[in-house]
Design a protein around this motif. Sequence first.
Motif, PDB file in Angstrom:
ATOM      1  N   UNK A  85       0.859  -1.200   0.000  1.00 10.47           N
ATOM      2  CA  UNK A  85       0.000   0.000   0.000  1.00 10.47           C
ATOM      3  C   UNK A  85       0.886   1.238   0.000  1.00 10.47           C
ATOM      4  N   UNK A  86       0.464   2.277  -0.739  1.00 10.59           N
ATOM      5  CA  UNK A  86       1.267   3.499  -0.763  1.00 10.59           C
ATOM      6  C   UNK A  86       1.194   4.175   0.600  1.00 10.59           C
ATOM      7  N   UNK A  87       2.352   4.357   1.211  1.00  7.97           N
ATOM      8  CA  UNK A  87       2.373   4.798   2.605  1.00  7.97           C
ATOM      9  C   UNK A  87       1.918   6.241   2.776  1.00  7.97           C
ATOM     10  N   UNK A  88       1.957   7.037   1.695  1.00  3.72           N
ATOM     11  CA  UNK A  88       1.562   8.445   1.861  1.00  3.72           C
ATOM     12  C   UNK A  88       0.082   8.675   1.585  1.00  3.72           C
ATOM     13  N   UNK A 132       0.097   3.112   7.995  1.00  2.09           N
ATOM     14  CA  UNK A 132       0.786   2.948   9.279  1.00  2.09           C
ATOM     15  C   UNK A 132      -0.191   2.858  10.445  1.00  2.09           C
TER      16      UNK A 132
END
Lengths: 241, 257
Positions: A85-88, A132
């Motif tokens: 998954x794209x963390x941003x 996160x």
Amino acid sequence: MRLEINGLVKAFDGKTAVLDYVNFNDDVDTLALIGRSGCGKSTLLRILGGLIPASGGTVCLDGEPVSEDERHRKKIGFVFQQGGLFSHLSALDNITLPLVKVHGFSKSKAQERAFELLDRFGLAGEAGKKPSQLSGGQKQRIAIARAVAPKPRMLLLDEPTSALDPEYTTEVLDMIRELKDEKLSFIIATHEMGFALHACEKMVFLYDGKIAEYGESREVFANPKTSELKEFLSKILEWKV
Amino acid sequence: MSIFTSYSEKTHPFKATFNLVLMSLLITALFWLALSLVGVRLNFSFLAPLSGRIFDGYLMTVCLSAASFFISLLLGVACAAMQSGKILVLRYFAKLYVIAIRGTPLIMQVYLFFYLMGTAYGITNRFICGVLILSLFEGAYIAEIVRGSLLSMDGTQLEAAKAVGFTKKQQLALVVLPQLLARTLPALTGQFASMIKDSSLLCMIALIELTQTLREISAMNFKMFECYMLLGVLYLSLTLPITYASKRLEQRFDYEA
């Protein structure tokens, strides 16, 4: 979906081949890739997904050659072991961004589709959260939702539960099982033998970069022919109840 | 538990205030004692008529730092790109640049650049010279910040960007750049605060920025203590907000951790 693999070879930086002349030709609906770590499962999936080029040989899905470009990739859903998954981006944006940018959805249509999936898998409450802030199981289920949102022709899953606690493993496997009931084709690399046996019609056992055994899951599992598969199964099942 | 100690990040406001006041009193006492030992009575009133000059110097420091920040940012990004690029001449050049600049004191670079390069190549404008020197210096540090965040990019994120079907351009614009920005922004802001302080060394080439202004005033009035105390306060007025912004950015992007 027809999967044809002819003489597929993959070697990294001139080292020994990870995939060593793999051949395969059959219809695939649900397929489990099993074998010990390093046997080439991930490499095979990455080539199928168009993420890395092959060193030699050809791969075709439904007669179309697999290549390393985005026109092929957009037809395939890919789920990584972890960290895909794209963390941003929030969970919702992870799903909608590819829909809007790659598949030409309008923003509202993309959100509609995303919430349809999030609602269905009990993840609507997590829509605004960043990766996160999510549990390992939630992350993987959202990654799967992202992969299936554009209705891909095939889903490739690279050990999607290997990094998860047993509890989360079940919720992720349940979700894949549910998608299977909707006739979604998938190939999964996994160490979860129960899932490979009960949820996948066919099974490939990779050994040293070659397909050592292939067939109906039940058959392969009940009557292993090679000593390698016998040894692999006895090890992996040694401590199962 | 006593009133003087705390084991956690969060401290009761009453206890925090009490200890902050106590600390301030101790520091004030230390300064007051030092001043009375050297026999100085502080008097800041002579500075009032000079406020115009001081403001000009302050403005010069702000302009110097701001201009240098943009140029050093370009230099730093270019240098980081060269260091991770495939053209060897550029890669070695960028490596040498970073080592040479980071390994030598700024004052040496100021003199060498101004008197050798500046004279040889006819760059006589002190402001331009100052901006160039400061940019070259900070560029090397920014290059390391950018290179560090490039290295810390997670491979799976790049693979995932490919896997969802993004084109090369989209991978860069939608995944790589936002993540790089989030990682570098807090450190870059911190570097900007350093840059403001580092610009004070440009007084060595008689660039009339804040430090040079107060050096001149103190030389005329023999009021060293007052001048340098004011100098400290004025630099803090610039660096404190920036440091605060850097902290906030860090919190905002802490999902990267």
